[in-house]
Design an enzyme around this catalytic site. Structure first.
Site, PDB file in Angstrom:
ATOM      1  N   CYS A 150       0.789  -1.164   0.020  1.00 11.84           N
ATOM      2  CA  CYS A 150      -0.066   0.085   0.023  1.00 11.84           C
ATOM      3  C   CYS A 150       0.830   1.272   0.033  1.00 11.84           C
ATOM      4  O   CYS A 150       1.795   1.320   0.658  1.00 11.84           O
ATOM      5  CB  CYS A 150      -0.893   0.222   1.223  1.00 11.84           C
ATOM      6  SG  CYS A 150      -2.167   1.464   0.960  1.00 11.84           S
ATOM      7  N   CYS A 166       0.672   4.943   7.089  1.00 12.26           N
ATOM      8  CA  CYS A 166      -0.008   4.598   8.463  1.00 12.26           C
ATOM      9  C   CYS A 166       1.184   3.995   9.238  1.00 12.26           C
ATOM     10  O   CYS A 166       1.427   2.820   8.955  1.00 12.26           O
ATOM     11  CB  CYS A 166      -1.326   4.002   8.231  1.00 12.26           C
ATOM     12  SG  CYS A 166      -2.221   4.455   7.147  1.00 12.26           S
ATOM     13  N   CYS A 226       0.924   0.208  10.203  1.00 13.66           N
ATOM     14  CA  CYS A 226       0.370  -0.883   9.510  1.00 13.66           C
ATOM     15  C   CYS A 226       1.545  -1.620   8.756  1.00 13.66           C
ATOM     16  O   CYS A 226       2.520  -0.978   7.994  1.00 13.66           O
ATOM     17  CB  CYS A 226      -0.470  -0.030   8.538  1.00 13.66           C
ATOM     18  SG  CYS A 226      -1.192  -1.544   7.618  1.00 13.66           S
ATOM     19  N   CYS A 231     -15.950  -9.545   6.430  1.00 13.14           N
ATOM     20  CA  CYS A 231     -15.357  -8.357   5.946  1.00 13.14           C
ATOM     21  C   CYS A 231     -14.269  -8.585   5.035  1.00 13.14           C
ATOM     22  O   CYS A 231     -13.218  -9.319   5.457  1.00 13.14           O
ATOM     23  CB  CYS A 231     -14.941  -7.522   7.011  1.00 13.14           C
ATOM     24  SG  CYS A 231     -14.430  -5.872   6.631  1.00 13.14           S
ATOM     25  N   CYS A 239     -18.958  -6.955   4.400  1.00 11.62           N
ATOM     26  CA  CYS A 239     -18.266  -5.528   4.687  1.00 11.62           C
ATOM     27  C   CYS A 239     -17.078  -5.458   3.779  1.00 11.62           C
ATOM     28  O   CYS A 239     -16.342  -6.526   3.542  1.00 11.62           O
ATOM     29  CB  CYS A 239     -17.929  -5.598   6.032  1.00 11.62           C
ATOM     30  SG  CYS A 239     -17.146  -4.024   6.742  1.00 11.62           S
ATOM     31  N   CYS A 256     -18.922   1.553   9.336  1.00  8.31           N
ATOM     32  CA  CYS A 256     -18.199   0.690  10.158  1.00  8.31           C
ATOM     33  C   CYS A 256     -16.956   1.535  10.589  1.00  8.31           C
ATOM     34  O   CYS A 256     -16.252   1.944   9.741  1.00  8.31           O
ATOM     35  CB  CYS A 256     -18.015  -0.521   9.947  1.00  8.31           C
ATOM     36  SG  CYS A 256     -16.628  -1.372  10.899  1.00  8.31           S
ATOM     37  N   ARG A 286     -17.202  -3.016  18.663  1.00  3.29           N
ATOM     38  CA  ARG A 286     -16.388  -4.142  18.450  1.00  3.29           C
ATOM     39  C   ARG A 286     -15.124  -4.283  18.936  1.00  3.29           C
ATOM     40  O   ARG A 286     -14.244  -3.367  18.807  1.00  3.29           O
ATOM     41  CB  ARG A 286     -16.230  -4.498  16.864  1.00  3.29           C
ATOM     42  CG  ARG A 286     -15.520  -5.548  16.514  1.00  3.29           C
ATOM     43  CD  ARG A 286     -15.504  -5.857  15.066  1.00  3.29           C
ATOM     44  NE  ARG A 286     -16.705  -5.559  14.314  1.00  3.29           N
ATOM     45  CZ  ARG A 286     -16.870  -5.193  13.327  1.00  3.29           C
ATOM     46  NH1 ARG A 286     -15.652  -4.731  12.428  1.00  3.29           N
ATOM     47  NH2 ARG A 286     -18.006  -5.010  12.737  1.00  3.29           N
TER      48      ARG A 286
END
Length: 339
Positions: A55, A59, A62, A99, A131, A191, A263
């Site tokens: 990616c 972040c 991550c 998801c 999701c 979400c 969650r």
């Protein structure tokens, strides 16, 4: 405390709730939880990484960011059949929300997106709530996902708008909010939550909860993640999140957003059953389960079911909100598309 849903919380009120004596907070949150939800019901969700690594975002937490060396191999988008096989297994194990996560900065209108739309259709046909979390979305892309049967879209705020720039520089907080807005407009369930343990202050956490709780409509699902520090990322040396901080976040989220599914997400693997029990007590009513939560390990389904059994919890069925509102799955109605 009000017995209705509020979207006009003030920062001061939220701070007061968050800082309450812990047992008082848990008691109040548990009371709100019982008023608005079936308190013995927990939704089991499974997350699958359908496209891992590589990616372009930065972040700091991550392992999938291309610029960090974390030993995560870049993989192409999975094939639909493999994904459906995984979804079927998750369903058999008691999961009702599936998801699919792709390590993309944003969705592009290409063959990969068409393949994801196809996966969404397939999982929806299994009778699970589908999701996706695919990065930033335009209004048109959100609409296409909705038409394919997407139930929910995950796009976390991670932290407060003030601290966000310390964690991510490749996009803005407003980009996040815009995507959430696009998802809402398409009639897809939102979400959206955050991560505890990024080096933020208690005030940053309160501010993030403030942003969520003052949205015109609360997110239907609010994941509370504890940072799992990954070697090779800038946050690899951050300390383990204190369980009491997780309980505070969950309890506060429950009081502010009475009907949201709160969650217990990343970081659950290292929590004892009693730690998790406190979280359920404080209003958590959704968990991630399955072999791997994107890139971090998770307790097995069997252990989860044994825990549910012991605590007298039962897995929530799919599409329950629609049944309660006497309607169908919300995208298949005309109102959703013409409103």
């Amino acid at each position: 405390m009000a017995n209705y849903i509020r979207n006009d919380w003030t920062l001061e009120e939220i701070q007061e709730i968050y800082n309450m004596p812990l047992l008082e907070l848990v008691y109040r949150a548990a009371t709100v939880h019982r008023t608005f939800n079936e308190s013995n019901e927990v939704q089991v969700c499974t997350l699958l990484s359908i496209k891992t690594g590589g990616c372009s975002e930065d972040c700091s937490y991550c392992p999938q960011a291309a610029r960090y060396h974390t030993g995560v191999d870049v993989q192409a988008l999975m094939k639909k059949d493999e994904v459906l096989e995984y979804a079927q297994k998750a369903k058999e194990a008691g999961s009702t929300r599936f998801c699919m996560g792709a390590a993309w900065r944003e969705v592009r209108n290409n063959r990969d997106f068409d393949r994801v739309l196809d996966m969404v259709k397939g999982v929806n046909e299994l009778g699970m709530e589908v999701c996706c979390t695919l990065g930033m979305l335009t209004e048109d892309q959100a609409q296409k996902l909705a038409e394919a049967g997407l139930y929910a879209y995950n796009h976390n705020l991670d932290t407060s708008s003030e601290y966000y720039g310390e964690i991510i520089t490749t996009r803005t907080y407003d980009d996040r909010l815009q995507t959430l807005d696009n998802v809402r407009k398409a009639g897809v369930s939102v979400c959206c939550g955050g991560i505890v343990g990024l080096g933020e202050t208690h005030e940053d956490r309160v501010k993030m909860l403030y942003t969520l709780a003052t949205m015109p409509e609360h997110p239907e699902s609010v994941p509370v993640n504890a940072l799992v520090p990954v070697k090779g990322t800038p946050l690899e040396h951050n300390g383990k999140v204190n369980v009491w901080d997780m309980v505070r976040m969950i309890g506060t989220a429950r009081i502010l957003m009475p009907k949201a599914m709160v969650r217990l997400s990343a970081g659950r693997a290292t929590m004892s059953i009693s730690d998790q029990t406190l979280c359920f007590m404080a209003g958590a009513n959704s968990i991630f389960a399955g072999e791997k939560l994107l890139t971090t390990p998770n307790p097995s389904f069997d252990e989860d079911m044994a825990m549910f059994d012991m605590l007298g919890l039962k897995p929530r069925e799919a599409f329950k909100a629609e049944q309660e509102n006497g309607g169908h799955h919300h995208h298949h109605t005309l109102e959703a598309t013409t409103a």
